[in-house]
Enzyme design. Structure first.
Site, PDB file in Angstrom:
ATOM      1  N   CYS A  74       0.820  -1.207   0.000  1.00 45.14           N
ATOM      2  CA  CYS A  74       0.000   0.000   0.000  1.00 45.14           C
ATOM      3  C   CYS A  74       0.858   1.262   0.000  1.00 45.14           C
ATOM      4  O   CYS A  74       0.598   2.204  -0.739  1.00 45.14           O
ATOM      5  CB  CYS A  74      -0.928  -0.001   1.221  1.00 45.14           C
ATOM      6  SG  CYS A  74      -1.817   1.534   1.480  1.00 45.14           S
ATOM      7  N   GLU A 328      -6.446  33.640   5.442  1.00 45.86           N
ATOM      8  CA  GLU A 328      -6.678  32.346   4.793  1.00 45.86           C
ATOM      9  C   GLU A 328      -7.273  32.575   3.416  1.00 45.86           C
ATOM     10  O   GLU A 328      -8.138  33.440   3.246  1.00 45.86           O
ATOM     11  CB  GLU A 328      -7.600  31.477   5.646  1.00 45.86           C
ATOM     12  CG  GLU A 328      -8.066  30.182   5.012  1.00 45.86           C
ATOM     13  CD  GLU A 328      -6.934  29.267   4.580  1.00 45.86           C
ATOM     14  OE1 GLU A 328      -6.998  28.763   3.436  1.00 45.86           O
ATOM     15  OE2 GLU A 328      -5.983  29.075   5.358  1.00 45.86           O
ATOM     16  N   ASP A 371       1.783  28.701   9.167  1.00 44.27           N
ATOM     17  CA  ASP A 371       1.667  27.245   8.969  1.00 44.27           C
ATOM     18  C   ASP A 371       1.367  26.997   7.496  1.00 44.27           C
ATOM     19  O   ASP A 371       0.238  26.681   7.119  1.00 44.27           O
ATOM     20  CB  ASP A 371       0.552  26.690   9.867  1.00 44.27           C
ATOM     21  CG  ASP A 371       0.410  25.182   9.762  1.00 44.27           C
ATOM     22  OD1 ASP A 371       1.297  24.524   9.185  1.00 44.27           O
ATOM     23  OD2 ASP A 371      -0.613  24.646  10.240  1.00 44.27           O
ATOM     24  N   CYS A 398       5.240  21.100   7.710  1.00 42.12           N
ATOM     25  CA  CYS A 398       5.125  19.660   7.477  1.00 42.12           C
ATOM     26  C   CYS A 398       6.198  19.173   6.504  1.00 42.12           C
ATOM     27  O   CYS A 398       6.169  18.022   6.087  1.00 42.12           O
ATOM     28  CB  CYS A 398       3.736  19.312   6.944  1.00 42.12           C
ATOM     29  SG  CYS A 398       3.336  20.107   5.362  1.00 42.12           S
TER      30      CYS A 398
END
Length: 443
Positions: A74, A328, A371, A398
């Site tokens: 996977c 945003e 972020d 990230c």
């Protein structure tokens, strides 16, 4: 060509890293630091090679049997063959290596800056969301499962042990329901998202489809019989342009997903981003607040939150007493952000727009939280942040590579990296979140 080599470390990806007899770096799928393996070269470039393991001559003490039987095929838990301690060490080491390699930070300083990776209490069963790819194959069979990394192939395991218990068996149950509901008709379903909260017990199924006619009531009935859901929605978009949402309609239930995070409640629309590991996301929030000086320092401070999403940081910052300006660009997240501020009784100034364009209009700030997506900060954003002159910047990332690139930019624009905290939101994978804090020089 075959060789027997030692595996030195994990790379930032699914592969382990060793060296060939001639000193060339080789990337080996399925290796573990400390392994001695016989490999076969599958790809050779001037600067590196790739290889597959033929036999494991000496197994590393860090090697373990994966919990998931589909780990190798996977690709969703490519580090499942490593002990959790080895995973945490590799993630921390990769963050430090990114500072040295990309930001050109002295290795001794990098080793001092980067703290041990904060572990996840749940190493399996932590994901509140699964993203499933969907399509009909050449034989007319409907496939629903996980895209193998770097390919359009769909792996079809029946369960996913990374997922929260309520949706662990969703791949099998939803696949059967959607096959039955569609029959031989292609209804344009190209993605299925399913979210579950261990805290609120909400479960949402989101069908991503091409725009057009759709059997709403029939589909809702079939899905409800397969998985107990509090919300079933349809997100309409073109498969190649999934970010351009053409509409969202509720097929059954409340039409959104509710989660509890850091003492606040969050409503999230299907197209909107929310961290997949809720408990670890709370550690991100705690690290950001602590890095900005703690609640006492935030009370009354003017703080900007760029790439704010649905308010993961904005709401807790406002609850801590800060005056928050949240920026945003995604329409669904802007709506969620406003709703979440109201629901938690905090006043957040929401700016719907691109961070790079809106930042120069915000004026001077006391602190800033950023972020960004995996690509990091766009050109010019660091300079605009420096012009706003916040005393502290908390950067959540990230992607260690783009974060390290931006860290170098901050240090070239009057800031000093003073804190680096890796946080493991994604056990069994190479992915890691980084919470870093930059202080403005002279403050």
């Amino acid at each position: 060509m075959k060789q027997t080599i030692a595996i030195d470390r994990m790379g930032y990806g699914s592969e382990a890293v060793g060296r060939l007899d001639d000193g060339k770096t080789v990337f080996v799928e399925g290796g573990a630091p400390g392994d001695v393996v016989t490999i076969e070269i599958t790809e050779e470039k001037p600067a590196f090679a790739r290889a597959r393991i033929l036999t494991i001559e000496e197994a590393s003490p860090a090697r373990q049997m994966p919990v998931c039987a589909h780990a190798a095929s996977c690709g969703g838990c490519a580090w499942a063959h490593l002990s959790y301690e080895a995973q945490l060490k590799a993630k921390r080491d990769n963050v430090a290596a990114a500072l040295v390699r990309t930001a050109h930070v002295d290795r001794e300083r990098a080793e001092e800056l980067v703290r041990p990776c904060l572990p996840s209490k749940r190493q399996w069963g932590y994901r509140n969301k699964l993203e499933l790819g969907a399509r009909f194959d050449d034989c007319g069979t409907f496939l629903l499962g996980f895209h193998r990394e770097g390919t359009h192939d769909i792996a079809t395991p029946e369960t996913c042990p990374l997922a929260a218990k309520a949706i662990e068996k969703a791949p099998k149950s939803l696949r059967g329901a959607l096959r039955f509901a569609q029959g031989s008709s292609d209804l344009g379903i190209f993605r299925v998202g399913v979210r579950a909260s261990m805290r609120t017990r909400d479960v949402e199924i989101a069908l991503w489809t091409e725009p057009g006619a759709f059997p709403r009531a029939h589909m809702a009935k079939m899905l409800k019989s397969a998985l107990k859901a509090t919300s079933i929605v349809r997100v309409m978009a073109d498969p190649g342009k999934a970010r351009k949402i053409k509409g969202v309609e509720t097929l059954d239930g409340k039409g959104c997903w509710e989660e509890e995070l850091a003492g606040a409640r969050f409503l999230t629309s299907a197209p909107s981003f929310f961290q997949v590991n809720t408990a670890q996301a709370e550690k991100l929030i705690a690290e950001v607040i602590d890095g900005l000086g703690g609640q006492a320092s935030l009370d009354g401070a003017l703080v900007a939150d760029l790439y704010a999403g649905g308010g993961t940081f904005s709401v807790p910052l406002a609850l801590a007493g800060a005056e928050v300006i949240a920026v945003e660009s995604a329409g669904s997240s802007v709506r969620d952000l406003r709703r979440n501020g109201d629901m938690n009784g905090v006043d957040i100034e929401v700016v719907g727009g691109d961070a790079a364009r809106e930042l120069p209009e915000l004026g001077e700030l006391d602190a800033l939280v950023v972020d960004p997506p995996r690509a990091g900060l766009a050109d010019g954003v660091v300079e605009s942040i420096a012009a706003a002159a916040p005393a502290k910047v908390a950067y959540v990332s990230c992607n260690p590579a783009t974060w390290a690139r931006d860290a170098q930019r901050f240090e070239a624009n009057g800031y000093r990296l003073c804190r680096v905290q890796p946080v493991d939101l994604f056990p069994q994978t190479h992915h890691v979140e980084v919470v870093s804090v930059f202080d403005r020089v002279g403050c």
